[in-house]
Design an enzyme around this catalytic site. Sequence first.
Site, mmCIF file in Angstrom:
data_model
loop_
_atom_site.group_PDB
_atom_site.id
_atom_site.type_symbol
_atom_site.label_atom_id
_atom_site.label_comp_id
_atom_site.label_asym_id
_atom_site.label_seq_id
_atom_site.Cartn_x
_atom_site.Cartn_y
_atom_site.Cartn_z
ATOM 1 N N GLY A 148 0.837 -1.180 0.000
ATOM 2 C CA GLY A 148 0.000 0.000 0.000
ATOM 3 C C GLY A 148 0.879 1.240 0.000
ATOM 4 O O GLY A 148 1.952 1.250 0.607
ATOM 5 N N CYS A 149 0.459 2.292 -0.689
ATOM 6 C CA CYS A 149 1.290 3.502 -0.767
ATOM 7 C C CYS A 149 1.489 4.122 0.609
ATOM 8 O O CYS A 149 2.594 4.542 0.963
ATOM 9 C CB CYS A 149 0.703 4.502 -1.752
ATOM 10 N N ASN A 150 0.433 4.167 1.413
ATOM 11 C CA ASN A 150 0.555 4.715 2.757
ATOM 12 C C ASN A 150 1.413 3.815 3.645
ATOM 13 O O ASN A 150 2.184 4.301 4.477
ATOM 14 C CB ASN A 150 -0.833 4.877 3.381
ATOM 15 N N ALA A 151 1.267 2.515 3.451
ATOM 16 C CA ALA A 151 2.078 1.567 4.218
ATOM 17 C C ALA A 151 3.553 1.719 3.882
ATOM 18 O O ALA A 151 4.423 1.597 4.753
ATOM 19 C CB ALA A 151 1.610 0.141 3.948
ATOM 20 N N ALA A 153 5.080 4.527 2.871
ATOM 21 C CA ALA A 153 5.566 5.767 3.483
ATOM 22 C C ALA A 153 5.859 5.569 4.969
ATOM 23 O O ALA A 153 6.884 6.035 5.484
ATOM 24 C CB ALA A 153 4.541 6.882 3.286
#
Length: 342
Positions: A148-151, A153
């Site tokens: 996941g992109c947020n994961a 980051a």
Amino acid sequence: MTHSIAILGASGYTGAELVRLIAGHPSIEIKALSADRKAGQTMAEVFPHLRHLDLPALVKIEEIDFGQIDLCFCALPHKTSQAVISALPRDLKIVDLSADFRLRDPAAYEKWYGNPHAALELQKEAVYGLTEFYRDEIRSARLVAGTGCNAAAGQFALMPLVKAGVIDLDDIIMDLKAAVSGAGRSLKENLLHAELSEGYHGYSMGGTHRHLGEFDQEFTKAAGRDVRVQLTPHLLPANRGILMTCYVRGDAQEIHDTLAKAYADEPFVLTLPFGEAPSTHHVRGSNFCHVGVVADRLPGRAIVVSAIDNLTKGSSGQALQNANLMLGEDETSGLMLAPIFP
């Protein structure tokens, strides 16, 4: 050697970003592009910014001859990839950009995504696709599950600290700001310009954000004990970018030194000088991640901030980085584009 690839779900934002990046790759050629509702159209019609490229027309997945494909990027919606990938040739290399293979525990997948896992045998061979921490496994993998992109980051900000034990693992607060392209290209009322612009709001609050499943999985594995973080995401009226601000207990200088050492040889993750914090402006359109550490006025506390482009380092750039390893290419091929500024 030129590698032939296919992109499934090429009419979405991550599909278009893959095309943009691969256009500058010296040894990868796009042989097939699929879409559902937009099958039969050209990429120039769907994404006019790509009209200068000589690309195959969009077709249905069943029309693709996978016998001519070396690697397939699967940029389909969540809860779709499991069935699609199950039907693909078992010797085909695959990088999946959805959430369908990120969580190793089928029970965790069902908890966070609301339905039973439909490809348990494939899940057993899937490698978690955060390149900087799974490089060796990715190099020999057949199926890689993009994060996941947020994961991504959050893990760039904290993973070396969790591994080194230099922060209090029972007191981690993560404050996320994410741009709207992370929600995909489909029409949603809350993403209309009149409802999103000039505002800023939290969502999936109180521990309900799906990427918490990845933090639980990866931080617990790294620490060798159960780790649960507190996460509050916010939606920004911006097209690209993720800024993850983490509040932790620990010595700020030691935290900075740990990150600087961990990323010293990484081509895409840059640790800023102590006391500096990153901006999404400085990584926009690139595969770079900037990480900064600032000491808090309260003794024994620090602020760790990471910035990435959600469509590049958070998704399609990460996918190409993984594909390079799987195909035996230089990891940085096609990915050294400088960020776009302003």
